[in-house]
Motif scaffolding. Structure first.
Motif, PDB file in Angstrom:
ATOM      1  N   ALA A  32       0.839  -1.192   0.000  1.00 33.97           N
ATOM      2  CA  ALA A  32       0.000   0.000   0.000  1.00 33.97           C
ATOM      3  C   ALA A  32       0.880   1.250   0.000  1.00 33.97           C
ATOM      4  O   ALA A  32       2.080   1.187   0.251  1.00 33.97           O
ATOM      5  N   ILE A  33       0.251   2.388  -0.305  1.00 36.17           N
ATOM      6  CA  ILE A  33       0.909   3.677  -0.168  1.00 36.17           C
ATOM      7  C   ILE A  33       0.238   4.405   0.995  1.00 36.17           C
ATOM      8  O   ILE A  33      -0.964   4.250   1.227  1.00 36.17           O
ATOM      9  N   ASN A  40       4.819  13.529   2.789  1.00 37.24           N
ATOM     10  CA  ASN A  40       5.651  12.353   2.527  1.00 37.24           C
ATOM     11  C   ASN A  40       4.772  11.161   2.216  1.00 37.24           C
ATOM     12  O   ASN A  40       3.718  10.967   2.833  1.00 37.24           O
ATOM     13  N   LEU A  41       5.210  10.385   1.252  1.00 40.48           N
ATOM     14  CA  LEU A  41       4.499   9.198   0.808  1.00 40.48           C
ATOM     15  C   LEU A  41       5.396   7.994   1.046  1.00 40.48           C
ATOM     16  O   LEU A  41       6.537   7.967   0.606  1.00 40.48           O
ATOM     17  N   TYR A  42       4.875   7.012   1.769  1.00 40.97           N
ATOM     18  CA  TYR A  42       5.618   5.787   2.064  1.00 40.97           C
ATOM     19  C   TYR A  42       4.919   4.617   1.391  1.00 40.97           C
ATOM     20  O   TYR A  42       3.693   4.607   1.258  1.00 40.97           O
ATOM     21  N   LEU A  74      -1.356  10.403   9.610  1.00 39.62           N
ATOM     22  CA  LEU A  74      -1.771   9.728   8.379  1.00 39.62           C
ATOM     23  C   LEU A  74      -2.963  10.446   7.761  1.00 39.62           C
ATOM     24  O   LEU A  74      -3.999  10.639   8.396  1.00 39.62           O
ATOM     25  N   VAL A  75      -2.814  10.854   6.507  1.00 41.54           N
ATOM     26  CA  VAL A  75      -3.896  11.520   5.781  1.00 41.54           C
ATOM     27  C   VAL A  75      -4.795  10.479   5.113  1.00 41.54           C
ATOM     28  O   VAL A  75      -6.011  10.606   5.100  1.00 41.54           O
ATOM     29  N   GLU A  87       7.975   6.013  -8.025  1.00 45.31           N
ATOM     30  CA  GLU A  87       8.088   7.464  -8.150  1.00 45.31           C
ATOM     31  C   GLU A  87       6.953   8.141  -7.425  1.00 45.31           C
ATOM     32  O   GLU A  87       5.884   7.584  -7.247  1.00 45.31           O
ATOM     33  N   ARG A  88       7.165   9.371  -7.058  1.00 46.29           N
ATOM     34  CA  ARG A  88       6.084  10.191  -6.481  1.00 46.29           C
ATOM     35  C   ARG A  88       5.400  10.906  -7.596  1.00 46.29           C
ATOM     36  O   ARG A  88       5.938  11.377  -8.496  1.00 46.29           O
TER      37      ARG A  88
END
Length: 88
Positions: A32-33, A40-42, A74-75, A87-88
């Motif tokens: 998952a993202i 920030n995206l993990y 967490l959004v 990639e973002r």
């Protein structure tokens, strides 16, 4: 809580984020993202469980280690699409 957040990554992949309150329903076998309030995206796997500090773990797929992240930041989250790059 904010809902219906849609994001587009620089690789063109589009995601509709799920509400953070649904994290307990996540499938720990799927990647998952996770988007946080600092943008920030993990990417990783999670069992969706919160510890005593209200943190949850994001694990490296196929590995036994990960990082504890604050649930309150967490959004939203979404399952990573097949063939989606990092990639973002």
């Amino acid at each position: 809580m904010i809902t219906n957040i849609k994001i587009t990554l620089t690789n063109g992949q589009k995601y509709k984020l799920r509400n953070p309150d649904t994290l307990s329903e996540i499938d720990c076998n799927r990647t998952a993202i996770f988007l946080f309030d600092d943008t920030n995206l993990y990417t990783g796997c999670s069992d969706g469980l919160l510890d005593e500090d209200e943190d949850f773990c994001i694990f490296v797929p196929g590995k036994n280690h990960g990082i504890a992240m604050p649930f309150r930041r967490l959004v939203g989250w979404a399952y990573k699409k097949k063939g989606a790059g990092d990639e973002r």
